[in-house]
Motif scaffolding. Structure first.
Motif, mmCIF file in Angstrom:
data_model
loop_
_atom_site.group_PDB
_atom_site.id
_atom_site.type_symbol
_atom_site.label_atom_id
_atom_site.label_comp_id
_atom_site.label_asym_id
_atom_site.label_seq_id
_atom_site.Cartn_x
_atom_site.Cartn_y
_atom_site.Cartn_z
ATOM 1 N N UNK A 36 -15.925 12.344 11.783
ATOM 2 C CA UNK A 36 -17.498 12.415 11.291
ATOM 3 C C UNK A 36 -17.595 12.520 9.788
ATOM 4 N N UNK A 37 -16.478 12.507 9.259
ATOM 5 C CA UNK A 37 -16.448 12.864 7.708
ATOM 6 C C UNK A 37 -16.464 11.703 6.862
ATOM 7 N N UNK A 38 -16.101 10.560 7.639
ATOM 8 C CA UNK A 38 -16.061 9.240 6.954
ATOM 9 C C UNK A 38 -17.421 8.782 6.463
ATOM 10 N N UNK A 39 -17.261 8.050 5.640
ATOM 11 C CA UNK A 39 -18.401 7.387 4.800
ATOM 12 C C UNK A 39 -18.582 5.651 4.786
ATOM 13 N N UNK A 40 -19.552 5.257 5.643
ATOM 14 C CA UNK A 40 -19.434 3.828 5.653
ATOM 15 C C UNK A 40 -20.759 3.191 5.029
ATOM 16 N N UNK A 41 -21.475 3.888 4.456
ATOM 17 C CA UNK A 41 -22.455 3.540 3.912
ATOM 18 C C UNK A 41 -22.427 3.576 2.171
ATOM 19 N N UNK A 42 -22.992 2.697 1.484
ATOM 20 C CA UNK A 42 -22.548 2.592 -0.192
ATOM 21 C C UNK A 42 -23.340 3.889 -0.610
ATOM 22 N N UNK A 43 -24.444 4.191 -0.201
ATOM 23 C CA UNK A 43 -25.297 5.301 -0.595
ATOM 24 C C UNK A 43 -24.683 6.579 -0.240
ATOM 25 N N UNK A 44 -23.743 6.779 0.413
ATOM 26 C CA UNK A 44 -22.898 7.986 0.895
ATOM 27 C C UNK A 44 -21.692 8.228 -0.213
ATOM 28 N N UNK A 45 -21.438 7.439 -0.904
ATOM 29 C CA UNK A 45 -20.151 7.449 -1.550
ATOM 30 C C UNK A 45 -20.564 8.117 -2.896
ATOM 31 N N UNK A 46 -19.580 8.879 -3.330
ATOM 32 C CA UNK A 46 -19.764 9.834 -4.422
ATOM 33 C C UNK A 46 -18.656 9.392 -5.640
ATOM 34 N N UNK A 47 -18.557 9.500 -6.603
ATOM 35 C CA UNK A 47 -17.372 9.812 -7.768
ATOM 36 C C UNK A 47 -16.351 10.771 -7.090
ATOM 37 N N UNK A 48 -15.132 10.310 -7.319
ATOM 38 C CA UNK A 48 -14.083 11.244 -6.589
ATOM 39 C C UNK A 48 -13.525 10.934 -5.110
ATOM 40 N N UNK A 49 -14.488 10.159 -4.380
ATOM 41 C CA UNK A 49 -14.194 9.800 -3.129
ATOM 42 C C UNK A 49 -12.881 8.777 -2.973
ATOM 43 N N UNK A 50 -12.451 8.816 -1.917
ATOM 44 C CA UNK A 50 -11.345 8.018 -1.591
ATOM 45 C C UNK A 50 -11.970 6.797 -1.061
ATOM 46 N N UNK A 51 -11.616 5.330 -1.033
ATOM 47 C CA UNK A 51 -11.983 4.162 -0.360
ATOM 48 C C UNK A 51 -10.576 3.694 0.119
ATOM 49 N N UNK A 52 -10.723 3.411 1.485
ATOM 50 C CA UNK A 52 -9.376 2.501 1.979
ATOM 51 C C UNK A 52 -9.970 1.633 3.148
ATOM 52 N N UNK A 53 -8.845 0.800 3.320
ATOM 53 C CA UNK A 53 -8.802 -0.166 4.232
ATOM 54 C C UNK A 53 -7.631 -0.651 4.827
#
Length: 142
Positions: A36-53
């Protein structure tokens, strides 16, 4: 130890007291995908977050996906990331292959993240599930 995108990000996180028990990006992706902690919306992302695929078909060895840390959030899906890669992003500050910062674009459908464009120059476009997560939430999961 072989240097790759995950090992470089693991080193950054270890310096913050966060240890990830994975050797390949797809393992981390699979472990957090249902959180439930993952972010899949651009507006949810913050500086320092990890993005991965992750890749759809995982090779026996080698690249199984990609991971980066967001350094800046720009307009229209563009983000500045710190990562290790073979190919440069836009507006690079380093030589590739290697670690450094560059710009890439997240492909959006409204606010939903549906993929990425590697750079304006390379135009490596991939429609795939991209996850975001904060380092603090990663720490709680592992």
């Amino acid at each position: 130890m072989k240097v790759n995108c995950l090992s470089v990000i693991q080193e950054e996180l270890t310096d913050k007291g966060i240890n990830l028990p994975f050797s390949r990006v797809f393992e981390l992706f699979d472990a957090i995908e249902s959180s439930k902690k993952i972010k899949q919306k651009f507006s949810e992302l913050c500086v320092g977050d990890i993005v991965l695929w992750r890749k759809n078909i995982i090779p026996i060895s080698g690249d199984s996906g990609h991971i980066a840390i967001i350094r800046e959030i720009k307009d229209d899906g563009w983000i500045r990331v710190f990562d290790y890669s073979k190919q440069p992003h836009s507006n690079e500050d380093c030589l590739r292959p290697g670690s450094g910062e560059g710009d890439m674009k997240l492909i959006l459908d409204g606010d939903e993240i549906n993929g990425f464009i590697w750079s304006k120059e390379i135009k490596k476009t991939k429609m795939t599930k991209v996850l975001g997560i904060s380092p603090q939430d990663l720490e709680k999961l592992f």
